[in-house]
Design an enzyme around this catalytic site. Structure first.
Site, PDB file in Angstrom:
ATOM      1  N   SER A 139      -9.582   3.618   6.326  1.00  0.00           N
ATOM      2  CA  SER A 139      -9.844   4.941   6.887  1.00  0.00           C
ATOM      3  C   SER A 139     -11.054   4.894   7.807  1.00  0.00           C
ATOM      4  O   SER A 139     -11.907   4.000   7.707  1.00  0.00           O
ATOM      5  CB  SER A 139     -10.095   5.955   5.760  1.00  0.00           C
TER       6      SER A 139
ATOM      7  N   LYS B 194     -10.768  -9.636   0.293  1.00  0.00           N
ATOM      8  CA  LYS B 194     -10.769  -8.592  -0.725  1.00  0.00           C
ATOM      9  C   LYS B 194      -9.637  -7.628  -0.393  1.00  0.00           C
ATOM     10  O   LYS B 194      -9.766  -6.745   0.440  1.00  0.00           O
ATOM     11  CB  LYS B 194     -12.099  -7.834  -0.778  1.00  0.00           C
TER      12      LYS B 194
ATOM     13  N   GLU C 284      -5.533  12.556   9.546  1.00  0.00           N
ATOM     14  CA  GLU C 284      -4.419  11.656   9.261  1.00  0.00           C
ATOM     15  C   GLU C 284      -3.816  12.000   7.900  1.00  0.00           C
ATOM     16  O   GLU C 284      -4.503  11.998   6.881  1.00  0.00           O
ATOM     17  CB  GLU C 284      -4.919  10.212   9.259  1.00  0.00           C
TER      18      GLU C 284
ATOM     19  N   GLU D 140      -6.791  -3.029  -4.245  1.00  0.00           N
ATOM     20  CA  GLU D 140      -6.495  -3.189  -5.669  1.00  0.00           C
ATOM     21  C   GLU D 140      -5.192  -2.502  -6.066  1.00  0.00           C
ATOM     22  O   GLU D 140      -4.733  -2.646  -7.205  1.00  0.00           O
ATOM     23  CB  GLU D 140      -7.661  -2.665  -6.523  1.00  0.00           C
TER      24      GLU D 140
ATOM     25  N   CYS E 189      -0.605   2.707   9.856  1.00  0.00           N
ATOM     26  CA  CYS E 189      -1.601   3.174  10.818  1.00  0.00           C
ATOM     27  C   CYS E 189      -1.002   3.303  12.212  1.00  0.00           C
ATOM     28  O   CYS E 189      -1.566   3.962  13.086  1.00  0.00           O
ATOM     29  CB  CYS E 189      -2.807   2.242  10.853  1.00  0.00           C
TER      30      CYS E 189
ATOM     31  N   PHE F 277      -3.927  -1.082   1.481  1.00  0.00           N
ATOM     32  CA  PHE F 277      -2.724  -1.231   0.661  1.00  0.00           C
ATOM     33  C   PHE F 277      -1.443  -1.251   1.471  1.00  0.00           C
ATOM     34  O   PHE F 277      -0.423  -1.769   1.017  1.00  0.00           O
ATOM     35  CB  PHE F 277      -2.636  -0.082  -0.372  1.00  0.00           C
TER      36      PHE F 277
END
Length: 498
Positions: free
Chosen positions: A226, A173, A383, A176, A281, A149
């Site tokens: 992740s 993909k 994280e 969402e 990240c 995201f």
């Protein structure tokens, strides 16, 4: 209620699963749309369309494919403002940051415009008596990307830009949580001249991920998310015979030596730790000052700097960062802050009580600062992915070097110093994939390559640059001889070049 559909074979499809995910406006906390979630059959239909389109696309010469990339670049630049507004409305990052998201992806598209050059093979004339050897790079077929995201424009373009340019078709993909911009990118790719089916967007959850990882026609999968899921993606995809590059989490450190320019360091840390609400990240959530004097002064200056930060809605040009992406993520960040307190770290600035007048239901959280963080603490090892900066004090260069080198993550690291020798030694020895020297967020330019080490990346090949071309192509090597009618020699002996 607006419904966000799949984009398959050049058309938007509403979906047939009857399952949907909520898409929020992070500024208000309200549901603004719903996104359809795919069935395995819908994913398969997208793959079949991609496989059919790929045959003709691969046969298109590289220069013509490059022209599509050039036109796609032009269209993105034309629609930059509208795309940034859409991105901010679903993610929450400020408009300027959304434009940066799009621009960094566009730089990979610019690299892909030069695809005829990077696809050139090798040639050796006269490798043996009348024998020439040459190689060529060919596309894999259907490739797929599973994106997070936090960069809904940049990371998809990192993946599909190179994959499509070298002759593959692609299944994307996206997350969402903010799926609208990826669909818009696919629509613009069609407008740029790519055939229907070359770029498809399929929304979904774990079911769609598993369908991608096990589909026999998908040859390669690129993933960012992740570390636990990255490891799962790598293992599952590889077990089904696919190439996989899976980028995971991070805990990037910034080492500050006593001779560093603290005025610049504080500004750099502020942007790197709190920009985009820490949802990067390559954010810099850990600062390692060397020596007590450096640490004390840095802490004092950071407190003063944090007081100047403005948090607000993503469309306000005067704020430094906006809300985080969801209520659940905001709660997760707040929980980590409490864990840090419970572990014994000193919470110098607490951002949990931040609320924005008129937007009390928005997913806002203020900047937080910890001091006295130790390497055994959970909040240091894991994280947080939010606007939380941790100070981990070190007494020496060697101790500071060991912290990022021994951490489970190895995505990025930075050192702040005026000492060239110290910087050179640090860059050489640190056990981390990307290093910044007085650069807080060392994301390489598009014609270099992006990738971390340890639990920050699974797979052998990095994102974009020449490494990306290698990932999305396979090498074929040809050894050719044109006989002149002399049939002497023993054909049962392995040929040599003597």
């Amino acid at each position: 209620m607006r419904t966000i559909g799949h984009f398959v074979n050049g058309q938007v499809l509403e979906g047939a699963s009857g399952r949907f995910g909520d898409v929020f406006n992070p500024n208000t906390g309200e549901v603004q749309a719903r996104v359809v979630l795919a069935t395995d059959a819908e994913l398969d239909a997208a793959v079949q369309a991609a496989a059919k389109a790929q045959i003709g696309w691969a046969a298109t010469n590289p220069q013509r494919r490059a022209r599509v990339m050039f036109e796609f670049k032009r269209l993105i630049e034309r629609d930059m403002n509208a795309l940034a507004e859409l991105l901010s409305s679903e993610h929450g990052k400020v408009i300027a940051d959304s434009k940066g998201d799009i621009q960094r992806g566009l730089e990979v598209i610019e690299f892909a415009c030069g695809v005829p050059h990077v696809l050139k093979g090798e040639y050796t004339e006269g490798a043996g008596p009348g024998i020439d050897v040459y190689s060529m790079r060919q596309p894999l077929g259907v490739c797929a990307g599973i994106t997070p995201f936090n960069f809904p424009a940049m990371i998809p373009m990192w993946m599909f830009g190179i994959s499509i340019a070298v002759g593959n078709s692609f299944i994307l993909k996206p997350s969402e949580k903010d799926p609208t911009v990826p669909v818009k990118l696919a629509e613009l790719m069609m407008e740029a001249g790519a055939p229907a089916g070359v770029l498809n967007v399929v929304h979904g959850d774990k079911s769609a991920v598993d369908a991608i990882l096990t589909h026999p026609l998908i040859r390669a999968v690129s993933f960012v998310g992740s570390s636990d899921i990255a490891h799962y993606v790598y293992q599952t995809g590889a077990a089904h015979g696919k190439r996989v590059q899976a980028m995971g989490g991070a805990k990037n450190h910034g080492v500050v030596l006593p001779d560093a320019d603290l005025d610049q360091v504080v500004k750099d840390l502020s942007g790197a730790a709190f920009g985009s609400a820490g949802e990067r990240c390559m954010a810099l959530p850990v600062v390692v000052p060397v020596g007590k004097k450096t640490a004390d002064e840095l802490r004092e200056r950071m407190v003063a700097e944090i007081e100047t930060l403005k948090v607000g809605i993503s469309t306000d040009p005067g704020v430094h960062y906006g809300p985080v992406v969801s209520a659940a993520h905001r709660a997760k960040i707040a929980d980590y802050i409490q864990v840090g307190v419970d572990e014994g770290a000193e919470l110098v600035v607490d951002g949990r009580d931040f609320a924005l007048q008129g937007f009390e239901k928005g997913f806002f959280i203020g900047p937080s600062l910890f001091d006295g963080v130790k390497k055994g603490m959970k909040t240091y090892q894991e994280e947080i992915f939010g606007p939380v900066l941790q100070i981990v004090r070190a007494e020496s260069f060697e101790e500071a070097l060991a912290l990022p080198s021994e951490h489970q993550y190895g995505n990025g690291v930075a050192i702040f110093t005026r000492n060239g020798r110290a910087a050179r030694e640090f860059a050489s020895r640190v056990n981390v994939g990307m290093v910044g020297i007085n650069v807080p967020i060392p994301v390489p330019v598009a014609y270099h390559t992006f990738g971390g080490w340890k639990r920050s990346a699974f797979g052998d090949t990095n994102q974009h640059g020449v490494e990306g071309v290698k990932f999305y192509t396979k090498v074929k090597t040809i050894t050719a001889r044109w006989p002149e009618g002399d049939h002497e020699g023993d054909a049962f002996v392995i040929p040599t070049m003597q």
